[in-house]
Design a protein around this motif. Structure first.
Motif, PDB file in Angstrom:
ATOM      1  N   ASN A 115      40.686  35.381  44.564  1.00  0.00           N
ATOM      2  CA  ASN A 115      41.881  36.399  44.607  1.00  0.00           C
ATOM      3  C   ASN A 115      41.833  37.483  43.376  1.00  0.00           C
ATOM      4  OD1 ASN A 115      43.248  35.440  47.201  1.00  0.00           O
ATOM      5  ND2 ASN A 115      43.470  33.643  45.932  1.00  0.00           N
ATOM      6  N   ARG A 116      41.751  38.775  43.499  1.00  0.00           N
ATOM      7  CA  ARG A 116      42.055  39.737  42.509  1.00  0.00           C
ATOM      8  C   ARG A 116      42.740  40.889  42.968  1.00  0.00           C
ATOM      9  NH1 ARG A 116      38.246  38.607  38.079  1.00  0.00           N
ATOM     10  NH2 ARG A 116      37.793  36.478  38.600  1.00  0.00           N
ATOM     11  N   THR A 117      43.282  41.423  41.898  1.00  0.00           N
ATOM     12  CA  THR A 117      44.123  42.439  42.367  1.00  0.00           C
ATOM     13  C   THR A 117      43.822  43.835  42.565  1.00  0.00           C
ATOM     14  OG1 THR A 117      44.119  43.229  39.929  1.00  0.00           O
ATOM     15  CG2 THR A 117      45.817  41.458  40.422  1.00  0.00           C
ATOM     16  N   VAL A 118      42.271  44.099  42.297  1.00  0.00           N
ATOM     17  CA  VAL A 118      41.793  45.336  42.653  1.00  0.00           C
ATOM     18  C   VAL A 118      40.326  45.006  43.503  1.00  0.00           C
ATOM     19  CG1 VAL A 118      42.515  46.402  40.632  1.00  0.00           C
ATOM     20  CG2 VAL A 118      39.923  45.258  40.602  1.00  0.00           C
ATOM     21  N   HIS A 119      39.928  45.973  44.327  1.00  0.00           N
ATOM     22  CA  HIS A 119      38.971  46.006  45.215  1.00  0.00           C
ATOM     23  C   HIS A 119      37.649  45.967  44.220  1.00  0.00           C
ATOM     24  CE1 HIS A 119      36.157  46.598  48.548  1.00  0.00           C
ATOM     25  NE2 HIS A 119      35.648  47.577  47.916  1.00  0.00           N
ATOM     26  N   TRP A 120      36.525  45.122  44.918  1.00  0.00           N
ATOM     27  CA  TRP A 120      35.242  45.072  44.116  1.00  0.00           C
ATOM     28  C   TRP A 120      34.158  45.430  44.818  1.00  0.00           C
ATOM     29  CZ3 TRP A 120      33.814  40.899  40.143  1.00  0.00           C
ATOM     30  CH2 TRP A 120      34.838  40.480  39.016  1.00  0.00           C
ATOM     31  N   PRO A 121      33.624  46.592  44.583  1.00  0.00           N
ATOM     32  CA  PRO A 121      32.598  47.034  45.323  1.00  0.00           C
ATOM     33  C   PRO A 121      31.133  46.300  45.268  1.00  0.00           C
ATOM     34  CG  PRO A 121      32.811  48.215  43.376  1.00  0.00           C
ATOM     35  CD  PRO A 121      33.823  47.311  43.450  1.00  0.00           C
ATOM     36  N   GLN A 162      45.401  34.626  48.951  1.00  0.00           N
ATOM     37  CA  GLN A 162      46.736  34.968  48.288  1.00  0.00           C
ATOM     38  C   GLN A 162      47.317  36.093  49.115  1.00  0.00           C
ATOM     39  OE1 GLN A 162      47.089  35.012  43.989  1.00  0.00           O
ATOM     40  NE2 GLN A 162      47.081  32.744  43.947  1.00  0.00           N
ATOM     41  N   ARG A 163      48.703  36.300  49.409  1.00  0.00           N
ATOM     42  CA  ARG A 163      49.063  37.636  50.033  1.00  0.00           C
ATOM     43  C   ARG A 163      49.065  38.819  48.832  1.00  0.00           C
ATOM     44  NH1 ARG A 163      52.978  36.681  54.851  1.00  0.00           N
ATOM     45  NH2 ARG A 163      52.689  39.182  54.280  1.00  0.00           N
ATOM     46  N   ALA A 164      48.893  39.721  49.606  1.00  0.00           N
ATOM     47  CA  ALA A 164      48.975  41.016  48.835  1.00  0.00           C
ATOM     48  C   ALA A 164      47.823  41.031  47.627  1.00  0.00           C
ATOM     49  CB  ALA A 164      50.390  41.275  48.149  1.00  0.00           C
ATOM     50  N   ALA A 165      46.541  40.397  47.981  1.00  0.00           N
ATOM     51  CA  ALA A 165      45.454  40.511  47.009  1.00  0.00           C
ATOM     52  C   ALA A 165      44.329  40.808  47.729  1.00  0.00           C
ATOM     53  CB  ALA A 165      45.427  38.996  46.219  1.00  0.00           C
ATOM     54  N   HIS A 166      43.318  41.409  46.871  1.00  0.00           N
ATOM     55  CA  HIS A 166      42.001  41.541  47.281  1.00  0.00           C
ATOM     56  C   HIS A 166      41.383  40.129  47.306  1.00  0.00           C
ATOM     57  CE1 HIS A 166      41.792  46.060  47.465  1.00  0.00           C
ATOM     58  NE2 HIS A 166      42.903  45.834  46.495  1.00  0.00           N
ATOM     59  N   HIS A 167      40.673  39.734  48.403  1.00  0.00           N
ATOM     60  CA  HIS A 167      39.820  38.535  48.517  1.00  0.00           C
ATOM     61  C   HIS A 167      38.323  38.752  48.399  1.00  0.00           C
ATOM     62  CE1 HIS A 167      43.485  37.375  51.610  1.00  0.00           C
ATOM     63  NE2 HIS A 167      43.688  37.339  50.280  1.00  0.00           N
ATOM     64  N   LEU A 168      37.712  38.158  47.589  1.00  0.00           N
ATOM     65  CA  LEU A 168      36.277  37.930  47.294  1.00  0.00           C
ATOM     66  C   LEU A 168      35.921  36.946  47.988  1.00  0.00           C
ATOM     67  CD1 LEU A 168      37.424  39.826  44.679  1.00  0.00           C
ATOM     68  CD2 LEU A 168      35.615  38.945  43.463  1.00  0.00           C
ATOM     69  N   VAL A 169      35.124  37.127  48.939  1.00  0.00           N
ATOM     70  CA  VAL A 169      34.609  36.046  49.692  1.00  0.00           C
ATOM     71  C   VAL A 169      33.133  35.665  49.356  1.00  0.00           C
ATOM     72  CG1 VAL A 169      33.844  35.340  52.125  1.00  0.00           C
ATOM     73  CG2 VAL A 169      35.864  37.225  51.751  1.00  0.00           C
ATOM     74  N   LEU A 170      32.987  34.305  48.807  1.00  0.00           N
ATOM     75  CA  LEU A 170      31.892  34.006  48.417  1.00  0.00           C
ATOM     76  C   LEU A 170      31.146  32.944  49.120  1.00  0.00           C
ATOM     77  CD1 LEU A 170      33.798  32.862  44.799  1.00  0.00           C
ATOM     78  CD2 LEU A 170      31.963  34.674  45.390  1.00  0.00           C
ATOM     79  N   ALA A 171      29.935  32.738  49.041  1.00  0.00           N
ATOM     80  CA  ALA A 171      29.001  31.763  49.838  1.00  0.00           C
ATOM     81  C   ALA A 171      27.886  31.319  48.988  1.00  0.00           C
ATOM     82  CB  ALA A 171      28.496  32.638  51.058  1.00  0.00           C
ATOM     83  N   ASP A 172      27.061  30.324  49.378  1.00  0.00           N
ATOM     84  CA  ASP A 172      25.892  29.931  48.944  1.00  0.00           C
ATOM     85  C   ASP A 172      26.232  29.500  47.422  1.00  0.00           C
ATOM     86  OD1 ASP A 172      24.377  30.487  51.325  1.00  0.00           O
ATOM     87  OD2 ASP A 172      23.983  32.440  50.644  1.00  0.00           O
ATOM     88  N   VAL A 173      26.906  28.728  46.928  1.00  0.00           N
ATOM     89  CA  VAL A 173      27.608  28.057  45.825  1.00  0.00           C
ATOM     90  C   VAL A 173      26.668  27.127  45.541  1.00  0.00           C
ATOM     91  CG1 VAL A 173      29.315  27.080  44.530  1.00  0.00           C
ATOM     92  CG2 VAL A 173      30.001  28.671  46.213  1.00  0.00           C
ATOM     93  N   HIS A 174      26.191  27.342  44.119  1.00  0.00           N
ATOM     94  CA  HIS A 174      25.406  26.354  43.597  1.00  0.00           C
ATOM     95  C   HIS A 174      26.103  26.100  42.197  1.00  0.00           C
ATOM     96  CE1 HIS A 174      22.212  27.583  46.159  1.00  0.00           C
ATOM     97  NE2 HIS A 174      22.294  28.685  46.138  1.00  0.00           N
ATOM     98  N   GLU A 175      26.158  24.793  41.857  1.00  0.00           N
ATOM     99  CA  GLU A 175      26.815  24.522  40.764  1.00  0.00           C
ATOM    100  C   GLU A 175      25.509  24.045  39.681  1.00  0.00           C
ATOM    101  OE1 GLU A 175      29.875  20.727  39.268  1.00  0.00           O
ATOM    102  OE2 GLU A 175      29.181  21.025  41.341  1.00  0.00           O
ATOM    103  N   LEU A 176      25.846  24.437  38.607  1.00  0.00           N
ATOM    104  CA  LEU A 176      24.740  24.003  37.460  1.00  0.00           C
ATOM    105  C   LEU A 176      25.061  22.428  36.915  1.00  0.00           C
ATOM    106  CD1 LEU A 176      24.814  27.294  35.303  1.00  0.00           C
ATOM    107  CD2 LEU A 176      23.311  26.598  37.147  1.00  0.00           C
ATOM    108  N   ALA A 177      23.903  21.793  36.636  1.00  0.00           N
ATOM    109  CA  ALA A 177      24.168  20.527  35.963  1.00  0.00           C
ATOM    110  C   ALA A 177      24.772  20.466  34.793  1.00  0.00           C
ATOM    111  CB  ALA A 177      22.932  19.828  36.342  1.00  0.00           C
ATOM    112  N   LEU A 178      24.284  21.491  34.260  1.00  0.00           N
ATOM    113  CA  LEU A 178      24.681  21.857  32.642  1.00  0.00           C
ATOM    114  C   LEU A 178      25.358  22.978  32.513  1.00  0.00           C
ATOM    115  CD1 LEU A 178      21.652  20.286  30.876  1.00  0.00           C
ATOM    116  CD2 LEU A 178      23.523  18.991  31.446  1.00  0.00           C
TER     117      LEU A 178
END
Length: 146
Positions: free
Chosen positions: A32-38, A100-116
């Motif tokens: 959730n962010r307060t502004v749009h992300w292009p 969250q309501r009234a927020a900009h939603h950044l939608v994430l996919a293909d998440v990769h966790e770093l081991a370190l």
């Protein structure tokens, strides 16, 4: 050696407070962010240095997601693809439990966790990582390409 995949416009960094950054590694797909992300494309999941509020850690959704995980600070802890950003469309259309309501939603996919985790400095908006930082991340995720 010329390594164009270490620089350029194919990747950005996004700084996210704890515990939300770790929640993304555990399956949270909306930031959730307060502004749009292009920006669309790969993002480094960077954790700021601020310690999480104790009350947030007790939220059942958060507590379940972070159980057994370390909450790193001041480092890149993963990589994800930012595939969309839209303004909240109400519970009928935005059914994700993290939205969250009234927020900009950044939608994430293909998440990769770093081991370190890779120590790094970030910024509040989308930021361009250094060649060295991208190189350190790609050492752990050699299959990640623009």
């Amino acid at each position: 050696m010329n390594a164009p995949h270490l620089v350029g416009d194919w990747i950005r960094g996004i700084t996210i407070r704890q515990p939300w950054a770790t929640c993304i590694l555990a399956g949270k797909t909306v930031e959730n962010r307060t502004v749009h992300w292009p920006w669309r494309g790969w993002v480094l999941i960077h954790v700021g240095k601020a310690k999480p509020e104790p009350a947030v850690l007790r939220d059942p959704l958060v507590a379940t997601a972070i159980r057994g995980r370390e909450l790193h600070l001041g480092a890149v802890i993963g990589v994800a693809r930012l595939v969309d950003c839209h303004l909240d469309q109400g519970p009928e259309r935005c059914t994700n439990s993290w939205a969250q309501r009234a927020a900009h939603h950044l939608v994430l996919a293909d998440v990769h966790e770093l081991a370190l985790p890779v120590p790094a400095r970030g910024a509040l908006s989308a930021w361009k990582p250094t060649r060295d930082l991208v190189g350190q991340v790609l050492q752990q995720l050699p299959g990640l390409k623009p």
